[in-house]
Design an enzyme around this catalytic site. Structure first.
Site, PDB file in Angstrom:
ATOM      1  N   GLY A   9      50.811 143.443  -8.351  1.00  0.00           N
ATOM      2  CA  GLY A   9      51.767 144.512  -8.071  1.00  0.00           C
ATOM      3  C   GLY A   9      50.997 145.782  -7.746  1.00  0.00           C
ATOM      4  N   GLY A  11      52.516 148.554  -6.778  1.00  0.00           N
ATOM      5  CA  GLY A  11      53.521 149.615  -6.771  1.00  0.00           C
ATOM      6  C   GLY A  11      53.094 150.758  -7.675  1.00  0.00           C
ATOM      7  N   ASP A  33      49.508 142.170  -4.006  1.00  0.00           N
ATOM      8  CA  ASP A  33      50.928 142.458  -3.811  1.00  0.00           C
ATOM      9  C   ASP A  33      51.427 141.571  -2.679  1.00  0.00           C
ATOM     10  OD1 ASP A  33      52.773 145.130  -4.738  1.00  0.00           O
ATOM     11  OD2 ASP A  33      53.478 144.021  -2.973  1.00  0.00           O
ATOM     12  N   ASN A  95      63.176 139.448 -11.619  1.00  0.00           N
ATOM     13  CA  ASN A  95      61.797 139.481 -12.097  1.00  0.00           C
ATOM     14  C   ASN A  95      61.345 138.155 -12.699  1.00  0.00           C
ATOM     15  OD1 ASN A  95      61.525 141.974 -11.081  1.00  0.00           O
ATOM     16  ND2 ASN A  95      61.651 143.078 -13.027  1.00  0.00           N
ATOM     17  N   VAL A 118      53.639 143.622 -18.005  1.00  0.00           N
ATOM     18  CA  VAL A 118      54.232 144.965 -17.991  1.00  0.00           C
ATOM     19  C   VAL A 118      55.648 144.901 -17.404  1.00  0.00           C
ATOM     20  CG1 VAL A 118      53.957 147.345 -17.166  1.00  0.00           C
ATOM     21  CG2 VAL A 118      51.936 146.012 -17.713  1.00  0.00           C
ATOM     22  N   ASN A 120      59.422 144.324 -16.553  1.00  0.00           N
ATOM     23  CA  ASN A 120      60.608 144.273 -17.423  1.00  0.00           C
ATOM     24  C   ASN A 120      61.632 143.242 -16.960  1.00  0.00           C
ATOM     25  OD1 ASN A 120      60.359 146.171 -19.583  1.00  0.00           O
ATOM     26  ND2 ASN A 120      60.227 147.763 -18.005  1.00  0.00           N
ATOM     27  N   HIS A 175      61.304 145.804 -26.329  1.00  0.00           N
ATOM     28  CA  HIS A 175      61.173 146.997 -25.489  1.00  0.00           C
ATOM     29  C   HIS A 175      62.528 147.267 -24.843  1.00  0.00           C
ATOM     30  CE1 HIS A 175      59.349 150.003 -23.074  1.00  0.00           C
ATOM     31  NE2 HIS A 175      59.409 149.341 -21.938  1.00  0.00           N
TER      32      HIS A 175
HETATM   33  N1  APR Z   1      54.226 139.172  -5.644  1.00  0.00           N
HETATM   34  C1  APR Z   1      53.461 140.278  -5.673  1.00  0.00           C
HETATM   35  N2  APR Z   1      53.965 141.515  -5.747  1.00  0.00           N
HETATM   36  C2  APR Z   1      55.290 141.640  -5.784  1.00  0.00           C
HETATM   37  C3  APR Z   1      56.157 140.515  -5.767  1.00  0.00           C
HETATM   38  C4  APR Z   1      55.570 139.240  -5.695  1.00  0.00           C
HETATM   39  N3  APR Z   1      56.308 138.129  -5.674  1.00  0.00           N
HETATM   40  N4  APR Z   1      57.432 140.968  -5.814  1.00  0.00           N
HETATM   41  C5  APR Z   1      57.376 142.306  -5.867  1.00  0.00           C
HETATM   42  N5  APR Z   1      56.083 142.713  -5.844  1.00  0.00           N
HETATM   43  C6  APR Z   1      55.555 144.069  -5.838  1.00  0.00           C
HETATM   44  C7  APR Z   1      56.317 144.982  -4.876  1.00  0.00           C
HETATM   45  O1  APR Z   1      55.969 144.726  -3.541  1.00  0.00           O
HETATM   46  C8  APR Z   1      55.899 146.347  -5.365  1.00  0.00           C
HETATM   47  O2  APR Z   1      54.759 146.839  -4.679  1.00  0.00           O
HETATM   48  O3  APR Z   1      55.681 144.714  -7.083  1.00  0.00           O
HETATM   49  C9  APR Z   1      55.559 146.125  -6.846  1.00  0.00           C
HETATM   50  C10 APR Z   1      56.473 146.868  -7.788  1.00  0.00           C
HETATM   51  O4  APR Z   1      56.246 148.209  -7.613  1.00  0.00           O
HETATM   52  P1  APR Z   1      57.376 149.330  -7.823  1.00  0.00           P
HETATM   53  O5  APR Z   1      58.584 148.948  -7.068  1.00  0.00           O
HETATM   54  O6  APR Z   1      56.733 150.645  -7.571  1.00  0.00           O
HETATM   55  O7  APR Z   1      57.754 149.181  -9.366  1.00  0.00           O
HETATM   56  P2  APR Z   1      56.929 149.770 -10.615  1.00  0.00           P
HETATM   57  O8  APR Z   1      57.418 151.117 -10.953  1.00  0.00           O
HETATM   58  O9  APR Z   1      55.485 149.567 -10.361  1.00  0.00           O
HETATM   59  O10 APR Z   1      57.422 148.782 -11.760  1.00  0.00           O
HETATM   60  C11 APR Z   1      57.041 147.438 -11.811  1.00  0.00           C
HETATM   61  O11 APR Z   1      56.888 147.412 -14.196  1.00  0.00           O
HETATM   62  O12 APR Z   1      57.455 148.974 -15.811  1.00  0.00           O
HETATM   63  C12 APR Z   1      57.862 147.821 -15.138  1.00  0.00           C
HETATM   64  O13 APR Z   1      60.274 147.969 -15.123  1.00  0.00           O
HETATM   65  C13 APR Z   1      59.116 148.056 -14.318  1.00  0.00           C
HETATM   66  O14 APR Z   1      59.556 145.750 -13.844  1.00  0.00           O
HETATM   67  C14 APR Z   1      59.042 146.940 -13.320  1.00  0.00           C
HETATM   68  C15 APR Z   1      57.522 146.806 -13.081  1.00  0.00           C
END
Ligand code: APR
Length: 315
Positions: A9, A11, A33, A95, A118, A120, A175
């Protein structure tokens, strides 16, 4: 040899984790990602911050799990973040797929890694990762308690106008909004916090801690917190990679401890080179125990919903 850390991830949480890991020079970092280009771009950006920070680690972003091979720790942050009006539990199904898919891929290349979750809803996602990886429970650990405790500590330090370093606190349970901030175990440089703050103020801080994540979501509107969550995940990575054996509140699989069986719930644990090295069972009052059980029941509800899928995945 330098340690290797994969962050799944790229993000908000994942990229912040990678930046903190690089700044602390904890090891070489690979960020994965599903988005095209984004992990590569962020990886390059992070790499280029290293000379400024004086950090001799390699950082790379990719869509390819092969580059994550032989990681010592894998931090899973991939998945949806909540938006205003959503609870963490609303993210369950989306998720579930992300966590089970990414964990499967990652462990294929890093069969000896320690997984830190991490994504949720955290405790439920730990169950998914445990099943998808087939790892023993000491190598699947969820980040929640450190974040919840950090929120509690920040609010207490603010109320008392003292250093955050002086506040020692514990938050137990899942959590979610049923988490259990343990006021009785909270101290300010060894002084019980109950000697320094009146009940009304403490109750207010406990309540704000419980909904600390939601408070931020309300302001951000398009996502959820990431600075404190990434700091918390990195504290876990550091304790493991440096074998610091810190005692930290984390979500781990309980098998009878606290009278809870077969469920990931946040409790104090020791984190070292082997991952989860010890679960501490602290004495709880009847009221605290009831609050912990209520919090565990909320996690159980989600696990029950996922049960048919989890069992099929395991078989
Ligand atoms: N494989 C790899 N990456 C993925 C996949 C996947 N199958 N599906 C989604 N992603 C990536 C998205 O492309 C994105 O870049 O996960 C990232 C999530 O980033 P954000 O949308 O910015 O979310 P973020 O704030 O980082 O939160 C991620 O952590 O705290 C927890 O509740 C929150 O579940 C959430 C996670």
């Amino acid at each position: 040899m330098r340690k290797k850390i994969t962050v799944i991830g790229a993000g908000n949480v994942g990229a912040s984790c990678a930046a903190r890991l690089a700044d602390k020079e904890l090891g070489d970092i690979v960020v994965v990602d599903i988005l095209e280009g984004v992990p590569t771009g962020k990886g390059l950006d992070l790499l280029q911050a290293c000379p400024v920070e004086g950090s001799d680690v390699k950082v790379a972003g990719t869509n390819d799990y092969e580059l994550t091979a032989n990681s010592d720790v894998v931090v899973v942050t991939a998945g949806l973040a909540r938006k205003p009006g959503m609870s963490r539990d609303d993210l369950l199904w989306a998720n579930y797929e992300v966590v089970s898919g990414t964990v499967r891929q990652a462990v294929k290349y890093s069969p000896d890694a320690i997984l830190i979750l991490v994504t949720n809803p955290l405790d439920a996602m730990c169950h998914v990762a445990l099943k998808a990886s087939g790892f023993p429970k000491h190598r699947v650990i969820g980040m929640a308690g450190i974040l919840d405790t950090a929120r509690f500590r920040a609010f207490l330090a603010q109320a008392l106008d003292v250093s955050v370093e002086n506040i020692v606190a514990f938050v137990l349970g899942g959590h979610g909004d049923t988490m259990v901030p343990l006021v009785r175990y909270t101290s300010v440089a060894g002084i019980p916090v109950t000697d320094l703050l009146d009940k009304e103020t403490l109750d207010r801080i406990v309540e704000r801690t419980r909904f600390g994540g939601g408070e931020i979501v309300k302001y951000l509107k398009t996502g959820s917190a990431y600075y404190a969550p990434s700091a918390a995940a990195v504290e876990m990575v550091e304790s493991i990679l440096k074998d610091k054996k810190k005692v930290l509140p984390c979500s781990v699989l309980l098998e009878g401890e606290y009278g809870i069986n077969g469920l990931f719930v946040g409790v104090p644990v020791k984190l070292g080179a082997n991952g989860l090295e010890k679960i501490y069972e602290i004495n709880l009052t009847a009221e605290e125990d009831a609050a912990l059980k209520k919090s565990a029941a909320a996690v159980q509800e989600l696990v029950d919903v996922m049960k048919p899928k989890l069992e099929a995945a395991a078989g």
